[in-house]
Design an enzyme around this catalytic site. Structure first.
Site, PDB file in Angstrom:
ATOM      1  N   ARG A  82       0.833  -1.207   0.000  1.00 49.98           N
ATOM      2  CA  ARG A  82       0.000   0.000   0.000  1.00 49.98           C
ATOM      3  C   ARG A  82       0.868   1.257   0.000  1.00 49.98           C
ATOM      4  O   ARG A  82       2.073   1.203   0.261  1.00 49.98           O
ATOM      5  CB  ARG A  82      -0.909   0.017   1.238  1.00 49.98           C
ATOM      6  N   GLY A  83       0.225   2.388  -0.257  1.00 48.03           N
ATOM      7  CA  GLY A  83       0.903   3.665  -0.093  1.00 48.03           C
ATOM      8  C   GLY A  83       0.906   4.069   1.376  1.00 48.03           C
ATOM      9  O   GLY A  83       0.249   3.449   2.208  1.00 48.03           O
ATOM     10  N   GLU A  85       2.929   5.688   5.086  1.00 43.62           N
ATOM     11  CA  GLU A  85       4.024   5.362   5.996  1.00 43.62           C
ATOM     12  C   GLU A  85       3.583   4.276   6.988  1.00 43.62           C
ATOM     13  O   GLU A  85       2.598   3.581   6.763  1.00 43.62           O
ATOM     14  CB  GLU A  85       4.472   6.647   6.725  1.00 43.62           C
ATOM     15  N   VAL A  86       4.305   4.177   8.102  1.00 46.87           N
ATOM     16  CA  VAL A  86       4.023   3.139   9.093  1.00 46.87           C
ATOM     17  C   VAL A  86       2.710   3.438   9.825  1.00 46.87           C
ATOM     18  O   VAL A  86       2.371   4.592  10.097  1.00 46.87           O
ATOM     19  CB  VAL A  86       5.185   3.032  10.106  1.00 46.87           C
ATOM     20  N   TYR A  88      -0.325   1.413  12.751  1.00 49.34           N
ATOM     21  CA  TYR A  88      -0.513   0.396  13.786  1.00 49.34           C
ATOM     22  C   TYR A  88      -1.962  -0.059  13.769  1.00 49.34           C
ATOM     23  O   TYR A  88      -2.883   0.756  13.659  1.00 49.34           O
ATOM     24  CB  TYR A  88      -0.172   1.007  15.152  1.00 49.34           C
ATOM     25  N   HIS A  89      -2.163  -1.381  13.824  1.00 49.80           N
ATOM     26  CA  HIS A  89      -3.504  -1.946  13.944  1.00 49.80           C
ATOM     27  C   HIS A  89      -3.592  -2.739  15.237  1.00 49.80           C
ATOM     28  O   HIS A  89      -2.612  -3.372  15.655  1.00 49.80           O
ATOM     29  CB  HIS A  89      -3.814  -2.885  12.772  1.00 49.80           C
ATOM     30  N   GLY A 151      -4.689   4.068   3.423  1.00 49.83           N
ATOM     31  CA  GLY A 151      -3.589   3.686   2.537  1.00 49.83           C
ATOM     32  C   GLY A 151      -4.114   2.679   1.539  1.00 49.83           C
ATOM     33  O   GLY A 151      -4.793   1.724   1.932  1.00 49.83           O
ATOM     34  N   PHE A 163      -8.920   1.639   4.847  1.00 48.32           N
ATOM     35  CA  PHE A 163      -8.940   2.629   5.930  1.00 48.32           C
ATOM     36  C   PHE A 163      -8.958   1.932   7.288  1.00 48.32           C
ATOM     37  O   PHE A 163      -9.366   0.775   7.425  1.00 48.32           O
ATOM     38  CB  PHE A 163     -10.159   3.545   5.798  1.00 48.32           C
ATOM     39  N   CYS A 180       1.981   7.355  10.502  1.00 47.30           N
ATOM     40  CA  CYS A 180       1.867   7.929   9.152  1.00 47.30           C
ATOM     41  C   CYS A 180       2.982   8.922   8.850  1.00 47.30           C
ATOM     42  O   CYS A 180       2.878   9.714   7.909  1.00 47.30           O
ATOM     43  CB  CYS A 180       0.500   8.579   8.937  1.00 47.30           C
TER      44      CYS A 180
END
Length: 230
Positions: A82-83, A85-86, A88-89, A151, A163, A180
């Site tokens: 995906r596009g 940055e980092v 967290y989930h 992303g 999302f 992000c």
């Protein structure tokens, strides 16, 4: 007597999932994407789920935004296509993965990102909260705090990834990263405004708002046996 004709709506299969490992969900998305590249007539899909704690990095993400050693870490970390940055989930964060054929809508990635933001903004409006966009950034903010990250990846105009809306997660996991890649804007969750909110109630509003924004007919579906033991 004049009869109004209902505008045609694309069908979109809705898979309401619970807690799903990131790798299983990623494999499922890739499978759905591949099927639709080979047969573009297949229905669109929206997957709603939660993930166990995991960090993901987008293509070209800057590892400087991670505050721990990736190679010697107890954390679950994956670099994906995906596009962005980092991010967290974790449980308490509702994640949406639309697998849409944009040739049915608009072949415009900026339009698609704004539509995803609009879905979240409408969900917040259900609770009397005013979600905001910030020019030059993707996502949705609430009183200066980022509550939704977005992303995407698009192949042959078919989307994957999507999302993540912070509903009521344990926010401490975000302390290990610069979410992000934005260091001067904090992340937040809806629970800060609505203490007893749950992902279970929010997912129905997300589905309704998604159907409105994209003008689709959602078809509740049961998932295939895509899960693999890890």
């Amino acid at each position: 007597m004049i009869h109004s004709i209902e505008p045609y709506k694309n069908r979109c299969l809705l898979y309401n999932q619970g807690l799903v490992s990131y790798l299983d969900a990623h494999a499922w998305q890739r499978s759905l994407l591949t099927e639709r590249i080979h047969d573009p007539s297949l229905d669109d899909v929206l997957i709603l789920l939660e993930h166990p704690p995991v960090y993901t990095l987008g293509q070209g993400s800057n590892s400087d935004f991670i505050k721990f050693d990736i190679d010697n870490s107890v954390h679950n970390v994956h670099r994906v296509e995906r596009g962005g940055e980092v991010t967290y989930h974790c449980p308490g964060q509702l994640v949406g993965y639309p697998i849409l054929n944009l040739q049915r809508y608009r072949k415009d990635l900026h339009w698609y990102l704004r539509q995803l933001e609009e879905v979240i903004i409408r969900v917040l409006a259900v609770y009397g909260l005013q979600g905001e966009r910030i020019p030059a950034f993707t996502g949705v903010w609430l009183q200066g705090r980022k509550v939704a990250a977005i992303g995407i990846k698009v192949s042959r105009w078919i989307t994957m990834h999507g999302f993540a809306l912070n509903v009521c997660p344990d926010m401490t996991g975000f302390e290990q990263i610069v979410p992000c890649g934005i260091s001067d804007k904090p992340v937040g969750s809806l629970a800060e405004w609505i203490p007893d909110i749950t992902c279970q109630e929010v997912r129905s509003y997300v589905a309704e708002c998604f159907a409105e924004v994209f003008s689709v007919e959602l078809i509740e579906s049961q998932s295939e046996e895509f899960f693999r033991s890890e």
